[in-house]
Write an enzyme that holds these catalytic residues in place. Structure first.
Site, short mmCIF file in Angstrom:
data_model
loop_
_atom_site.label_atom_id
_atom_site.label_comp_id
_atom_site.label_asym_id
_atom_site.label_seq_id
_atom_site.Cartn_x
_atom_site.Cartn_y
_atom_site.Cartn_z
N HIS A 7 -64.41 -8.90 -86.87
CA HIS A 7 -63.72 -9.74 -86.10
C HIS A 7 -62.78 -10.65 -85.84
CE1 HIS A 7 -63.95 -11.26 -82.25
NE2 HIS A 7 -64.75 -10.21 -81.63
N GLU A 26 -58.64 -7.00 -85.76
CA GLU A 26 -60.03 -6.41 -85.66
C GLU A 26 -60.29 -5.00 -85.93
OE1 GLU A 26 -62.86 -7.11 -82.40
OE2 GLU A 26 -61.61 -8.63 -81.27
N ARG A 74 -73.83 -10.98 -87.76
CA ARG A 74 -73.15 -12.40 -87.38
C ARG A 74 -73.81 -12.78 -87.41
NH1 ARG A 74 -70.87 -12.62 -81.61
NH2 ARG A 74 -72.56 -12.33 -80.54
#
Length: 319
Positions: free
Chosen positions: A183, A293, A103
Site C-alpha cells: 500500500h 499499490e 499491517r
C-alpha cells in the site's frame, strides 16, 4: 639487522564502505554509503521513510500517523495480507479486520545481507528481512483465521531504488486463500500535476463509481478528484508485467515494476475524504501523495499445504 631481500609488504586495501543498520526501540534504519536510507517499523513491518542520496524523501507519511502500535501507520508502505479491503463475509477471512492483520502485527527482524557491484569498493544495496508467522498472532486472530502460515518480507535498499518482496508459505495441512498488496504512498509535489503512464487499455474496478468495471482509455492518467481504482494491466509479450511511469509536471519521477503482482490500486482520497481521517495531517496533504499499490487482489491466490508463493515490486526514483 636490515634484511637484504626483505619481502615486499602486502598492500592493504582500503576497507569497503558498509551499509549502517541500526535497530532501536523496534525501529530499524539502514543507510548506504551513497546516502540512500530506509526506515522500517517492526510494527506492521511498515516502511515509513525512503530517502535517496540527495536526502529527498520519496514516501508520504502523515504527520498524525500513530507510530506507537495503537493502529496501522498512515503512510509509507503498509502491508496488506491476507485480505484486501473489507473481508467478504462468506470467505474464510470474513472475521478479519479490513486489509487483514499484517499491517498491525509485530514482526521479527530476521537479519540483513549486502551486495557489491563489480568494480566498486562499496556495497550497493542492503536487504532487510522480516518475519511473521501464525504463532506470533494473538489467540483471537488465530481463531479468526486458523491457518499455519509463514511470511518473510524483504526490503532491499539500493541506489535510488527500493524493492519489496513477500514470501508466503503454507506450513499447515489445509490449503488457504489470500491476497497481498504493498500500500505504497509515493510523495509527489502536486497531485494536480501528477500522472501515471502504463495503464492504457487496462480494465479497472472503480470504487468511486459503485465498483463498476471500466477500461482505461487515457495514455496518461491524471487526477482531478477522488480516485480509488483497482487496475489489472494487460501483460506484454512473454507474459511480463508492464512497468508504470509516474510523471510530475511532465518529468519522470518514479518507475514502478512488478513481479507476480498482476493488479495495481491507484488511490488518492482527495479533499473531503482526507478531512474526515483523524490520522491524516496536514489536511491538505492529499495534494502531496499518490498511492500506487502493486498487489494480487482482484482474485484469491490459493496455496496448497506445504506450498509457497512469492511476489514483489520495485520503486525507482528518477528525481
Amino acid at each position: 639487522m636490515e634484511r637484504k631481500h626483505k619481502p615486499a609488504s602486502i598492500p592493504v586495501s582500503p576497507s569497503m564502505a558498509q551499509p549502517v543498520v541500526d535497530l532501536s526501540d523496534n525501529v530499524l534504519t539502514a543507510r548506504l554509503p551513497s546516502g540512500d536510507s530506509v526506515t522500517v517499523y517492526l510494527y506492521g513491518a511498515t516502511v515509513t521513510s525512503w530517502k535517496t542520496s540527495n536526502g529527498q524523501e520519496q514516501l508520504f507519511l502523515s504527520k498524525a500517523a500513530a507510530l506507537d502500535g495503537s493502529k496501522p501507520i498512515r503512510g509509507g508502505i503498509p502491508l496488506v495480507f491476507p485480505v484486501f479491503g473489507p473481508p467478504p463475509k462468506s470467505h474464510a477471512t470474513g472475521q478479519l479486520p479490513q486489509h487483514g492483520f499484517a499491517r498491525n502485527s509485530h514482526w521479527e527482524f530476521l537479519g540483513k545481507s549486502t551486495s557489491e557491484s563489480l568494480g566498486r569498493k562499496t556495497d550497493d544495496s542492503v536487504k532487510l528481512d522480516f518475519g511473521l508467522s501464525s504463532s506470533m498472532l494473538d489467540e483471537a486472530l488465530q481463531n479468526k483465521w486458523p491457518y499455519d502460515f509463514g511470511l518473510v518480507y524483504s526490503v532491499t535498499l539500493g541506489r535510488g531504488k527500493l524493492e519489496c518482496q513477500m514470501h508466503v508459505q503454507n506450513k499447515g495441512d489445509e490449503p488457504f486463500e489470500f491476497q497481498v498488496l504493498f500500500h505504497t504512498y509515493l510523495a509527489v509535489k502536486d497531485i494536480h500535476k501528477t500522472a501515471v503512464k502504463g495503464l492504457q487499455s487496462s480494465p479497472y474496478v472503480d470504487k468511486v463509481r459503485s465498483a463498476q468495471t471500466f477500461t482505461e482509455e487515457a495514455s496518461s492518467l491524471s487526477f482531478s478528484g477522488e480516485t480509488d481504482r483497482v487496475y489489472t494491466p494487460p501483460t506484454a509479450e512473454g507474459n511480463t508485467l508492464v512497468p508504470l511511469l509516474v510523471t510530475e509536471d511532465g518529468a519522470e519521477s518514479f518507475v514502478v515494476t512488478r513481479d507476480a503482482l498482476p493488479d495495481v490500486t491507484v488511490w488518492n482520497g482527495w479533499e473531503d475524504k482526507i478531512k474526515a481521517m483523524g490520522d491524516f495531517e496536514p489536511k491538505d496533504g492529499w495534494k502531496s501523495y499518490l498511492c500506487i499499490e502493486p498487489g494480487t487482489v482482484s482474485s484469491w491466490t490459493k496455496l496448497e499445504a506445504g506450498d509457497a508463493w512469492e511476489g514483489g515490486c520495485a520503486f525507482e526514483s528518477k528525481l
